[in-house]
Structures are given as structure tokens and as C-alpha cells.
Design an enzyme around this catalytic site. Structure first.
Site: not given
Ligand SMILES: *Cc1c(COP(=O)(O)O)cnc(C)c1O
Length: 394
Positions: A186, A214, A245
Site C-alpha cells: 500500500s 490495491h 478503493k
Molecule cells: C486499505 C487496505 C486495507 C483495509 O481496507 P479498508 O476497506 O479500507 O478497511 C487492507 N489491506 C490493505 C493492503 C489496504 O491497503
């Protein structure tokens, strides 16, 4: 008893803690962003180019998603009203889970309220006391918390180092073992060596869990992620994806075998003890999957402009680690420098957050630039101009 004012003794304690955070250059505060989520946003009355959202495909305010959400609110209501196991498991939840299983080519899938819940729920279900979990040094905080909460012995292996992982596995035979990694990291945007990790897991009879937060919507056939892109579906025990995302809505899912999903429904506390995803969100995700399938050009544009911006920022002399895709880390080093860069860019109409320890390792504070498929060529030129002006001031 009625307390009209907070107890002053506790505020003094909070202020002490806050002072320590400030002194370490780790003070954070919330911004107020006006209007819709888009490539340009309004902050403090100024229009600025947003280069720090995970809305990679520009779907968060896409009219098809908004219309689907509005229709679902009218048809089903705004809230699901209960957890899934009580009365909150609606037909649209089940339909979306079936669709996500098809999307990932797995037997089954199950929704979670967020990616954080999904990671914590899956890891704590799969391993516990007496077991061992192997986690990449740069994994997301929700994975770290899931590992800690599980009670299993936690082994952190050096970032993306498959040989080190294999060594650790060789020394922990005879127990239930889980390897867990982000597929796309991330804060760095680079990729885990998934082929090697899966081969090691198979040879050592360990479970593998891949967090595609991602990569979902961005990489692979129809945006199904890196596991699908590499044809590794059969070697992966647990595939996690997020819906907030690239897919522009909110929530997450775990995909895998029917037995895995049934076990999560029965055991994952972060699934059981929380209210089901709201119907408008579920409907928006289904609409997002339609757009992702119908418009592969969004993924192609995102990949192309990501390569272009990396190249242009490197040409200006900025340090950008190797990688590809829409997450572009611009390394500043110290927290102070990263903050100064972020402020300098905002003055020039570009919004990028400084990412500092403890989110990233000490000495690697950075700007985490992220692109959206809907950024125009003019937007890119504006970004490059602002970075060039920053360079001149250094
Ligand atoms: C954003 C993210 C999460 C968490 O997801 P949310 O739906 O925002 O709680 C988990 N793992 C990774 C690698 C992330 O970037």
C-alpha cells in the site's frame, strides 16, 4: 450522576501524549474536503488536484454507482438493520457474494464491512495459539493487527524476501502455518513475489492469504487482481479484496473454498458481531463491477499515466523506488521534509499527503502519490509543474 465538563486530570494526560506526538514530527490532523470526491477537490476554498486517493478508476462518484445506490436505498432502505447472522443477510448481499466468487474464480466469497475487518477476521479464524503466522515486514496495519490478535507466533520476514520466508518455514515444522502478504504494497506500490511464495507454501504445506486491496479492479483479467493475473488461484487459500478503493464504494470480501467461507461465517468475530453492509453500498459495488468489466480502457489508462508520471518525476531528480502501477512513492527521508513538500505542493494546487513513520519505516517518510484513470493529460502536466517548482526551491 451528570458530568458537565471533562475531567481535567485526563485532558492533561491526553495533552502529554499529544506533545510527544508533536515533538516526534508525527502530529496528524483531519482535513475538510468540500464537494464531491473527484480528480480535483476543494480544500480551504481552493481547487486543488487530488493525487492521494485510492479511487484509482474514478468510480467513487460515477453516475452509474450513484444511481444504483439511490435505487437500492429506495427499494431496500439505507441500513441492513442487523448483522448478517441475525436478520441482515439480504438477497443483494448473497447475489454480490456469488458474483465476487465468479469474479475471483473461487467456490465462494463472503462480504465484510471493511478490509480491516476482513483481514482481522480471516487471520484470527485460521491461526491461533500454538500455530505460526508469517507476515511481510511491510504488510498493511490490518494484517499486523490480525496477526497480533490471533495469538499465533508471529514471524515477520524481510520485505518481499521469499528465501528468508522459506528459511523461517523450514524451522517451524509440524504446526499449522499461514503466510500472509499484500499483493501490491500500500505505501510502496511494489508487488510481492507471489509465484515464489505460492511455490514455497505448497512445498511446505502452509496456507497462503493474499490481500489484494490495491490490485482489485486495477490488475489482472477484468481487474480480478494479481493472483488471477498470475494464474495462482489454485495455490492460494484465502484471497482478500476491498471494495472501497478502485471499486469506489466500501467494504471488502474474502474469496476461497466453500469450506473456508462457511468457517468464516461461523468463527470470524469481525464478521459475526457487526452490522451487514448497507444496501446502497452493495448495489454500488455491483454497478462498479459492471463498469470495470465494460471499460477495460480505465485500467489501461491508469497503467499508462502511472508509467509516465514515474518517469517525469524521476527526470526531475526525485527518488522513486522501482515499481509500477498507480501508487508512486516519492521518498523524502525525514518527516519534516515530507511535510514541507506536501505543504509546498498544496500552495501550488496539488494535494498529496505526507506519509510518515510509524506508517512507514523510519527514514523513509514520503509523499504517496496516487493516480486515477480519470486524471487528464493537463492534470499530469499541472502535477509535474508543481513538483518541478518544488525541486527548484530545494
Ligand atoms: C486499505 C487496505 C486495507 C483495509 O481496507 P479498508 O476497506 O479500507 O478497511 C487492507 N489491506 C490493505 C493492503 C489496504 O491497503
Amino acid at each position: 450522576m451528570v458530568y458537565l465538563t471533562p475531567m481535567p486530570g485526563f485532558d492533561a494526560f491526553f495533552e502529554d501524549e499529544l506533545e510527544r506526538i508533536r515533538a516526534a514530527g508525527r502530529w496528524r490532523e483531519l482535513r475538510r474536503i468540500e464537494g464531491p470526491v473527484d480528480t480535483w477537490v476543494t480544500i480551504d476554498g481552493a481547487r486543488v488536484l487530488a493525487l492521494c486517493s485510492n479511487n484509482y478508476l474514478g468510480l467513487a462518484n460515477h453516475p452509474a454507482l450513484a444511481a444504483a445506490a439511490a435505487r437500492a436505498a429506495e427499494t431496500y432502505g439505507v441500513g441492513a438493520g442487523a448483522s448478517r447472522l441475525i436478520s441482515g443477510s439480504l438477497a443483494i448481499h448473497r447475489d454480490l457474494e456469488e458474483r465476487l466468487a465468479r469474479f475471483k474464480h473461487t467456490e465462494a466469497a463472503v462480504l465484510f464491512p471493511t478490509g480491516y475487518h476482513a483481514n482481522v477476521g480471516a487471520i484470527t479464524t485460521l491461526v491461533g495459539r500454538g500455530d505460526a503466522v508469517f507476515s511481510d515486514q511491510l504488510n498493511h496495519a490490518s494484517i499486523i493487527d490480525g496477526c497480533r490478535l490471533s495469538g499465533a507466533e508471529v514471524h515477520i520476514y524481510p520485505h518481499a524476501d521469499a528465501a528468508a520466508l522459506d528459511d523461517l518455514l523450514a524451522r517451524t515444522r509440524g504446526r499449522r502455518r499461514l503466510i500472509v502478504t499484500d499483493s501490491v504494497f500500500s505505501m510502496d506500490g511494489d508487488r510481492a513475489p507471489l509465484g515464489e511464495i505460492c511455490a514455497i507454501a505448497t512445498a511446505r504445506a502452509a496456507m497462503v492469504m493474499i490481500d489484494e486491496a490495491h490490485a482489485t479492479g486495477v490488475d489482472g483479467p477484468n481487474g480480478a487482481g494479481l493472483v488471477a493475473a498470475l494464474g495462482l488461484g489454485d495455490a492460494v487459500t484465502v484471497q482478500m479484496g476491498t471494495l472501497g478503493k478502485a471499486l469506489g464504494a466500501a467494504g471488502a470480501f474474502i474469496a476461497g473454498s466453500r469450506a473456508l467461507v462457511d468457517l468464516l461465517v461461523n468463527r470470524a468475530r469481525s464478521f459475526i458481531y457487526t452490522t451487514a453492509l448497507p444496501p446502497p453500498v452493495v448495489a454500488a459495488v455491483a454497478a462498479a463491477l459492471d463498469v470495470v468489466e465494460r471499460e477495460p480502457e480505465r485500467r489501461a489508462r491508469l497503467a499508462a499515466i502511472s508509467a509516465t508520471l514515474r518517469e517525469r518525476l524521476r527526470a526531475l531528480g526525485f527518488e522513486i523506488p522501482p515499481g509500477e502501477g498507480p501508487i508512486i512513492p516519492v521518498i523524502a527521508g525525514t518527516s519534516e521534509r515530507a511535510l514541507a513538500w506536501s505543504r509546498g505542493l498544496l500552495e501550488r494546487g496539488v494535494f498529496v499527503q505526507a506519509i510518515r513513520p510509524p506508517t512507514v519505516p523510519d527514514g523513509t517518510a514520503r509523499l504517496r502519490v496516487t493516480l486515477m484513470a480519470t486524471h487528464t493529460d493537463e492534470d499530469l502536466a499541472h502535477a509535474v509543474g508543481a513538483f518541478a517548482a518544488l525541486r527548484e526551491r530545494l
